[in-house]
Design a protein around this motif. Sequence first.
Motif, PDB file in Angstrom:
ATOM      1  N   ARG A  66       1.214  -1.021  -0.153  1.00 31.43           N
ATOM      2  CA  ARG A  66      -0.470   0.063   0.092  1.00 31.43           C
ATOM      3  C   ARG A  66       1.112   1.018   0.189  1.00 31.43           C
ATOM      4  O   ARG A  66       1.813   0.689   0.322  1.00 31.43           O
ATOM      5  CB  ARG A  66      -0.635   0.312   1.470  1.00 31.43           C
ATOM      6  N   HIS A 212      -4.857   3.342  11.471  1.00 33.92           N
ATOM      7  CA  HIS A 212      -5.767   4.297  11.469  1.00 33.92           C
ATOM      8  C   HIS A 212      -6.635   4.314  12.158  1.00 33.92           C
ATOM      9  O   HIS A 212      -7.027   5.469  13.082  1.00 33.92           O
ATOM     10  CB  HIS A 212      -6.740   4.952  10.064  1.00 33.92           C
ATOM     11  N   GLU A 238       0.275   0.315   7.755  1.00 31.41           N
ATOM     12  CA  GLU A 238       0.819   2.000   7.542  1.00 31.41           C
ATOM     13  C   GLU A 238       2.737   0.956   8.774  1.00 31.41           C
ATOM     14  O   GLU A 238       2.597   0.929   9.553  1.00 31.41           O
ATOM     15  CB  GLU A 238       0.794   2.227   8.197  1.00 31.41           C
ATOM     16  N   ASP A 249       0.723  10.294   8.923  1.00 30.89           N
ATOM     17  CA  ASP A 249       0.706   9.662  10.011  1.00 30.89           C
ATOM     18  C   ASP A 249       1.950   8.220  10.825  1.00 30.89           C
ATOM     19  O   ASP A 249       2.061   7.411  11.049  1.00 30.89           O
ATOM     20  CB  ASP A 249      -0.243   8.235   9.302  1.00 30.89           C
ATOM     21  N   GLN A 252       1.385   6.416  14.049  1.00 35.39           N
ATOM     22  CA  GLN A 252       0.771   4.906  13.796  1.00 35.39           C
ATOM     23  C   GLN A 252       1.484   4.051  12.676  1.00 35.39           C
ATOM     24  O   GLN A 252       1.092   3.072  12.797  1.00 35.39           O
ATOM     25  CB  GLN A 252      -0.549   5.505  13.580  1.00 35.39           C
TER      26      GLN A 252
HETATM   27 MN    MN Z   1      -2.493   6.598   7.098  1.00 34.42          MN
END
Ligand code: MN
Length: 279
Positions: A66, A212, A238, A249, A252
């Motif tokens: 991703r 998330h 992630e 982000d 996380q």
């Molecule tokens: Mn993100």
Amino acid sequence: MGMASYRNGDVHAETESATRATVEVRGLPLGPTTFALIAGPCSVVASDVTLRVARDVKTAGATMFRGGAFKPRSEHRSFQGLGRRALPILAEARAATGLPIVTELLDVRDIEAVLEVADLVQVGARNMHNTPLLKALGEVDCPVLLKRGLAATIDEAVKAADYIRCGGNERVVLCERGIRTFETAYRFTLDLAAVPILQDRSGLPVLVDPSHAAGRRELVPSLSKAAVAVGADGLIVEVDEDPDAALSDGPQQLRSRDFAAYAAEVRRLAEGEGRQMLE
Ligand code: MN
Ligand code: PEP
């Protein structure tokens, strides 16, 4: 499965049957007997780092890569993603690793460009109610990862999936990524009970995004274990090389050097549930 048309406002896809679909992404069957582990950075920033992270997650056994080109940010001054400039980098990552690419389509005007590189095109949580986008994706030959809106009910998520399916594209994968509640100790509340209900009501594969939901990397391993235990069909997580330097982000994201141990644990648990890890 009989599909209804858009015109009939109160009829949606027949999803009562308990049989669950398998959705193929570049030959990989996502469904009730397999487990997908999708990993990669929140946003794509530079080619060298992206390729290193893609190779790291591939080596650790990830199923797909991703990376966000178009980022839906709350703050207009925040990094919005490289946009179209990120797409060739994602294509390079696929060429280097063979991993299918998951990336978000934020705006229907970018549909052709994004579909040139996406093997599984994401509709982000903030766009779950974007019916023109859902209708457009109903007409393409590409599977769609539809994330539940952060204030959407389970029923609304299933109905959003039906927008895509009623257009003729049956290849939809749902994703629970946390919903907004009164709780502020973490980013969103991961609604694990939604997973079996979404599976049952939609008949579709359902992934969990612990990153998330948590907003903090230290919560990601335990939420991932819980997702496997509740019967999720995969995880989207992630991962970046240096999350502290990430433009979106950071807090996380797992560190890529920690990903192999994480992936091994996910595999052990998923196999324990009788699932075959997809790679
Ligand atoms: Mn993100
Ligand atoms: C993402 O996957 O990077 C993302 C923005 O997720 P969500 O739409 O769930 O917030």
